[in-house]
Design an enzyme around this catalytic site. Structure first.
Site: not given
Ligand code: G6D
Length: 346
Positions: A179, A313
């Protein structure tokens, strides 16, 4: 290549380490055992000016405070699972609900907030940090003891590589991602609207207002989702498209065409000249333009704001377990899971 490690902080009396990898051209990658997280990625602009281009804090305490998965390894399953419910080998499973009516990013206190074990592998032209975690059978409702490694590598070709490996002793779900949030200006007071993004994708996954994929794969042609040519992200922030308006930007999966010889995604900041080319073995890239930022600790002396970064991601499509067209995220005993994502730093 060289590396060093430093104590990043402590959790329950346990030292949490951070590693810095550096190549001969001065590119740096910093990663920590907390969440197997990338904390810094330092690369030059067109005039050779080095800057960090990923969201990260200098202290472990700040990482622990934020809930936006900054730089973390996300799992067992990235993205939402509708109602947190799924069936495998005839058994019904229920993961805890932590996002509206759904389970997001593997449920609460998942990979992103655990302390992984670490080791270093040194080669002539690359250094890797290998993070290991065992997720016990039943953790957050998922079956099987899952042994996971996330390996981060920096090499002399100015590439950052992520390799995931996993095995399980019961049929389970596995769909990790990184992420990472990028802002190629290197200045976290700036927004990413002027960054251009190109994605080799003909169809994106539509979402409901709560972010769960509807299951529909929508052709990008003629819409703001058409990123087959580079497009400024600002277009998505300003668009009247019902899907971008739902969330205030992108928070959508793009199904990759996987065209041989073509990059899956390219993010570029025209002003600094920095760009990152992404290639992944997963079938999707989720773009999240940090639409919900606001509560996280400051990165600079100003409060953090939406659109100050973009998360890219690389993964399999979210909620794949409920939509056959979205690909397979089931891992069986005896299988060796392996997936790589490559970020070429230009
Ligand atoms: C993600 O898809 C989700 C988002 O909606 C979330 O709020 C974020 O991670 C923290 O990619």
């Amino acid at each position: 290549m060289k590396y060093w490690r430093e104590a990043f902080g402590e959790i329950n009396g346990q030292t949490v380490w951070q590693y810095w990898l550096e190549n001969r051209q001065g590119y740096q990658l910093a990663v920590t055992e907390y969440g197997a997280t990338i904390t810094h990625l330092v690369m030059p602009d067109q005039s050779g000016q080095m800057a960090n281009v990923v969201i990260g804090y200098d202290t472990l305490a700040d990482f622990v405070k934020q809930q936006a998965y900054f730089g973390a390894t996300v799992g067992r399953v990235a993205g939402r699972i509708g109602q947190g419910a799924f069936t495998l080998d005839g058994h019904d499973y229920q993961a805890p609900i932590n996002n509206g009516a759904n389970t997001n990013h593997g449920g609460p206190n998942s990979f992103e907030s655990q302390i992984w074990q670490s080791s270093v592998v040194e080669k002539d032209d690359a250094i890797s940090v290998v993070f290991m975690l065992t997720s016990p059978d039943g953790e957050n409702g998922f079956p099987g003891n899952l042994a996971v490694t996330t390996t981060y590598t920096l090499n002399e070709a100015n590439e950052w590589l992520i390799d995931y490996q996993a095995t399980t002793d019961k049929t389970t779900l596995f769909n990790p991602t990184c992420h990472v949030y990028l802002n190629l200006t290197g200045d976290f007071d700036q927004f990413v609207g002027q960054h251009t993004l190109q994605i080799d994708s003909d169809r994106f996954g539509a979402i409901q207002p709560d972010g769960l994929p509807t299951g529909e794969l929508v052709p990008v042609a003629g819409s703001v989702f058409d990123l087959r040519q580079p497009r400024a992200l600002q277009v998505a922030f300003d668009s009247e498209n019902t899907q971008t308006k739902l969330v205030g930007g992108f928070d959508h999966p793009f199904l990759l065409n996987q065209t041989p010889g073509k990059a899956d995604a390219i993010l570029r900041d025209p002003e600094s000249g920095r760009s990152i080319t992404i290639d992944t073995e997963g079938n999707a890239i989720v773009i999240y333009t940090a639409n919900g930022f606001g509560d996280e600790p400051n990165l600079t002396n100003q409060a953090i704001q939406p659109h100050q970064a973009v998360a890219i991601e690389a993964q399999m499509m979210p909620d794949a377990i409920h939509h056959t067209e979205f690909g397979n995220i089931v891992l069986h005993p005896g299988e060796q899971y392996q997936r790589r994502t490559r970020y070429k730093l230009n």
